[in-house]
Write a protein that holds these residues in place. Sequence first.
Motif, PDB file in Angstrom:
ATOM      1  N   MET A 193       0.811  -1.212   0.000  1.00 37.06           N
ATOM      2  CA  MET A 193       0.000   0.000   0.000  1.00 37.06           C
ATOM      3  C   MET A 193       0.847   1.266   0.000  1.00 37.06           C
ATOM      4  SD  MET A 193      -3.119  -0.573  -0.417  1.00 37.06           S
ATOM      5  CE  MET A 193      -3.807   1.015  -0.003  1.00 37.06           C
ATOM      6  N   ASP A 194       2.061   1.192   0.567  1.00 42.49           N
ATOM      7  CA  ASP A 194       2.914   2.379   0.531  1.00 42.49           C
ATOM      8  C   ASP A 194       3.351   2.706  -0.892  1.00 42.49           C
ATOM      9  OD1 ASP A 194       4.389   0.085   0.408  1.00 42.49           O
ATOM     10  OD2 ASP A 194       6.002   0.780   1.724  1.00 42.49           O
ATOM     11  N   ASP A 195       3.583   1.655  -1.708  1.00 46.60           N
ATOM     12  CA  ASP A 195       3.919   1.886  -3.113  1.00 46.60           C
ATOM     13  C   ASP A 195       2.738   2.493  -3.862  1.00 46.60           C
ATOM     14  OD1 ASP A 195       6.410   0.861  -2.650  1.00 46.60           O
ATOM     15  OD2 ASP A 195       5.945  -1.143  -3.398  1.00 46.60           O
ATOM     16  N   GLY A 218       1.272   6.728   6.614  1.00 49.97           N
ATOM     17  CA  GLY A 218       0.559   5.857   7.538  1.00 49.97           C
ATOM     18  C   GLY A 218       0.975   4.408   7.525  1.00 49.97           C
ATOM     19  N   MET A 219       1.508   3.900   6.395  1.00 48.30           N
ATOM     20  CA  MET A 219       1.800   2.480   6.281  1.00 48.30           C
ATOM     21  C   MET A 219       2.846   1.974   7.272  1.00 48.30           C
ATOM     22  SD  MET A 219      -0.393   1.174   4.475  1.00 48.30           S
ATOM     23  CE  MET A 219       0.300  -0.471   4.590  1.00 48.30           C
ATOM     24  N   PRO A 220       3.953   2.706   7.517  1.00 45.37           N
ATOM     25  CA  PRO A 220       4.897   2.216   8.536  1.00 45.37           C
ATOM     26  C   PRO A 220       4.233   2.027   9.897  1.00 45.37           C
ATOM     27  CG  PRO A 220       5.922   3.938   7.228  1.00 45.37           C
ATOM     28  CD  PRO A 220       4.465   3.918   6.846  1.00 45.37           C
ATOM     29  N   LYS A 221       3.344   2.972  10.255  1.00 42.88           N
ATOM     30  CA  LYS A 221       2.637   2.852  11.527  1.00 42.88           C
ATOM     31  C   LYS A 221       1.702   1.644  11.513  1.00 42.88           C
ATOM     32  CE  LYS A 221       2.789   7.842  12.424  1.00 42.88           C
ATOM     33  NZ  LYS A 221       1.993   9.075  12.591  1.00 42.88           N
ATOM     34  N   LEU A 222       1.044   1.419  10.364  1.00 42.89           N
ATOM     35  CA  LEU A 222       0.146   0.268  10.259  1.00 42.89           C
ATOM     36  C   LEU A 222       0.914  -1.033  10.389  1.00 42.89           C
ATOM     37  CD1 LEU A 222      -2.582  -1.069   9.671  1.00 42.89           C
ATOM     38  CD2 LEU A 222      -2.108  -0.795   7.220  1.00 42.89           C
ATOM     39  N   LEU A 223       2.063  -1.132   9.713  1.00 39.99           N
ATOM     40  CA  LEU A 223       2.856  -2.355   9.782  1.00 39.99           C
ATOM     41  C   LEU A 223       3.385  -2.594  11.194  1.00 39.99           C
ATOM     42  CD1 LEU A 223       4.825  -2.149   6.410  1.00 39.99           C
ATOM     43  CD2 LEU A 223       2.951  -3.701   6.999  1.00 39.99           C
ATOM     44  N   THR A 224       3.776  -1.506  11.873  1.00 39.55           N
ATOM     45  CA  THR A 224       4.209  -1.639  13.263  1.00 39.55           C
ATOM     46  C   THR A 224       3.055  -2.124  14.135  1.00 39.55           C
ATOM     47  OG1 THR A 224       5.848   0.119  12.999  1.00 39.55           O
ATOM     48  CG2 THR A 224       5.172  -0.424  15.247  1.00 39.55           C
ATOM     49  N   ALA A 225       1.866  -1.554  13.905  1.00 40.52           N
ATOM     50  CA  ALA A 225       0.680  -1.976  14.661  1.00 40.52           C
ATOM     51  C   ALA A 225       0.351  -3.438  14.382  1.00 40.52           C
ATOM     52  CB  ALA A 225      -0.512  -1.086  14.306  1.00 40.52           C
ATOM     53  N   LEU A 226       0.493  -3.860  13.125  1.00 44.56           N
ATOM     54  CA  LEU A 226       0.214  -5.255  12.780  1.00 44.56           C
ATOM     55  C   LEU A 226       1.203  -6.209  13.445  1.00 44.56           C
ATOM     56  CD1 LEU A 226      -0.778  -5.085   8.999  1.00 44.56           C
ATOM     57  CD2 LEU A 226      -2.235  -5.739  10.926  1.00 44.56           C
ATOM     58  N   THR A 227       2.442  -5.741  13.637  1.00 42.12           N
ATOM     59  CA  THR A 227       3.418  -6.560  14.353  1.00 42.12           C
ATOM     60  C   THR A 227       2.941  -6.817  15.780  1.00 42.12           C
ATOM     61  OG1 THR A 227       5.238  -5.673  13.027  1.00 42.12           O
ATOM     62  CG2 THR A 227       5.814  -6.688  15.141  1.00 42.12           C
ATOM     63  N   VAL A 228       2.418  -5.757  16.423  1.00 44.27           N
ATOM     64  CA  VAL A 228       1.880  -5.896  17.775  1.00 44.27           C
ATOM     65  C   VAL A 228       0.661  -6.816  17.766  1.00 44.27           C
ATOM     66  CG1 VAL A 228       0.838  -4.662  19.715  1.00 44.27           C
ATOM     67  CG2 VAL A 228       2.751  -3.627  18.456  1.00 44.27           C
ATOM     68  N   VAL A 229      -0.241  -6.582  16.792  1.00 42.55           N
ATOM     69  CA  VAL A 229      -1.442  -7.416  16.683  1.00 42.55           C
ATOM     70  C   VAL A 229      -1.054  -8.868  16.426  1.00 42.55           C
ATOM     71  CG1 VAL A 229      -3.496  -7.870  15.296  1.00 42.55           C
ATOM     72  CG2 VAL A 229      -2.931  -5.530  15.927  1.00 42.55           C
ATOM     73  N   GLY A 230      -0.045  -9.075  15.573  1.00 42.09           N
ATOM     74  CA  GLY A 230       0.395 -10.440  15.277  1.00 42.09           C
ATOM     75  C   GLY A 230       0.914 -11.153  16.505  1.00 42.09           C
ATOM     76  N   THR A 231       1.696 -10.448  17.335  1.00 42.71           N
ATOM     77  CA  THR A 231       2.200 -11.048  18.568  1.00 42.71           C
ATOM     78  C   THR A 231       1.044 -11.378  19.514  1.00 42.71           C
ATOM     79  OG1 THR A 231       4.272  -9.818  18.378  1.00 42.71           O
ATOM     80  CG2 THR A 231       3.710 -10.687  20.551  1.00 42.71           C
ATOM     81  N   ALA A 232       0.115 -10.423  19.657  1.00 40.04           N
ATOM     82  CA  ALA A 232      -1.059 -10.671  20.506  1.00 40.04           C
ATOM     83  C   ALA A 232      -1.874 -11.844  19.974  1.00 40.04           C
ATOM     84  CB  ALA A 232      -1.924  -9.410  20.581  1.00 40.04           C
ATOM     85  N   ALA A 233      -1.959 -11.959  18.641  1.00 34.63           N
ATOM     86  CA  ALA A 233      -2.726 -13.043  18.033  1.00 34.63           C
ATOM     87  C   ALA A 233      -2.106 -14.398  18.340  1.00 34.63           C
ATOM     88  CB  ALA A 233      -2.809 -12.830  16.515  1.00 34.63           C
ATOM     89  N   MET A 234      -0.770 -14.466  18.326  1.00 41.75           N
ATOM     90  CA  MET A 234      -0.109 -15.728  18.681  1.00 41.75           C
ATOM     91  C   MET A 234      -0.495 -16.160  20.094  1.00 41.75           C
ATOM     92  SD  MET A 234       3.749 -15.216  17.238  1.00 41.75           S
ATOM     93  CE  MET A 234       4.080 -14.944  15.495  1.00 41.75           C
TER      94      MET A 234
END
Length: 310
Positions: A193-195, A218-234
């Motif tokens: 999406m950043d591209d 916004g995309m770097p912030k979204l990807l950082t947020a998804l990293t947090v969400v991904g860890t929480a999801a695990m």
Amino acid sequence: MAGGLVALFDDVAVLARAAAASVDDIGAAAGRASVKAAGVVVDDTAVTPQYVHGLAAERELPIIRKIAVGSLRNKLLIILPAILLLSQFLPVLLTPILMVGGAYLCYEGAEKVWHKLRGHADEHAAGEETVPDEKTIVSGAVRTDFILSAEIMVISLNEVVDEGFWSRAIILAVVALGITVLVYGVVGLIVKMDDVGLSLSQRSGKGVAGFGRGLVKGMPKLLTALTVVGTAAMLWVGGHILLVGTDELGFHLLYDVVHHLEEAAHEATGALGGVVGWLVNTLGSALLGLVVGAVVVVVMTLTVHRRRAH
């Protein structure tokens, strides 16, 4: 002769209608199974982008494609035959095996939390870090995906357990293919999406260009947020696997505690009861996942990691 041909055509028509009905049944069953697995699909989608976070843009899609191929291979060549055979001959083993996978997910999530908490101690090491090894990235992602995929497939199997063996096989193959395309298609869109934003920002229209610049920022912030969400999801998915698994194996205490808290929250919050109840269940699962994961991290640190250090 004409009567024989008419009868033959009638038989062919009957067979065609029966085949069409079977296809419809398989499609409907695959749809039901996919809906039941939707929660884990969301987790899978949240977990995956973290593996390409920080990599060169031109390598993102090739790595995601490799992970997607590995995911499909996991589902079709390993998980599908295994759960079909186990469900047919040793259904009692499905829950314990799934719980082992859940414990591994808890470990992955807890280890990420631990490394985040030790961020200051790892700054020097991070500064010396070279370009990530793509083979390592892909193998780690596929390994984590294996657990999520197994959860998806077992949930889906539970929805079609009354179907015949070959119907189950076809339905689960359809679910595996459809979910893999959905998850990694969405992941591909997210990381590119950043591209898209950069391209839009170069357009002549002010509104379109402004929207593009917003995407880029916004995309770097979204990807950082998804990293947090991904860890929480695990932690959530792994903990939920363990929570349900212990209940199915006859140890009801943990499940009953979380279930009673969920019901109490549901009753106390009126119209929002469903959402609040789900949040309570999710939090309880995540806390269990964090505790189990932390125990495994300690055990691994004192054994496997210590031996590797020496």
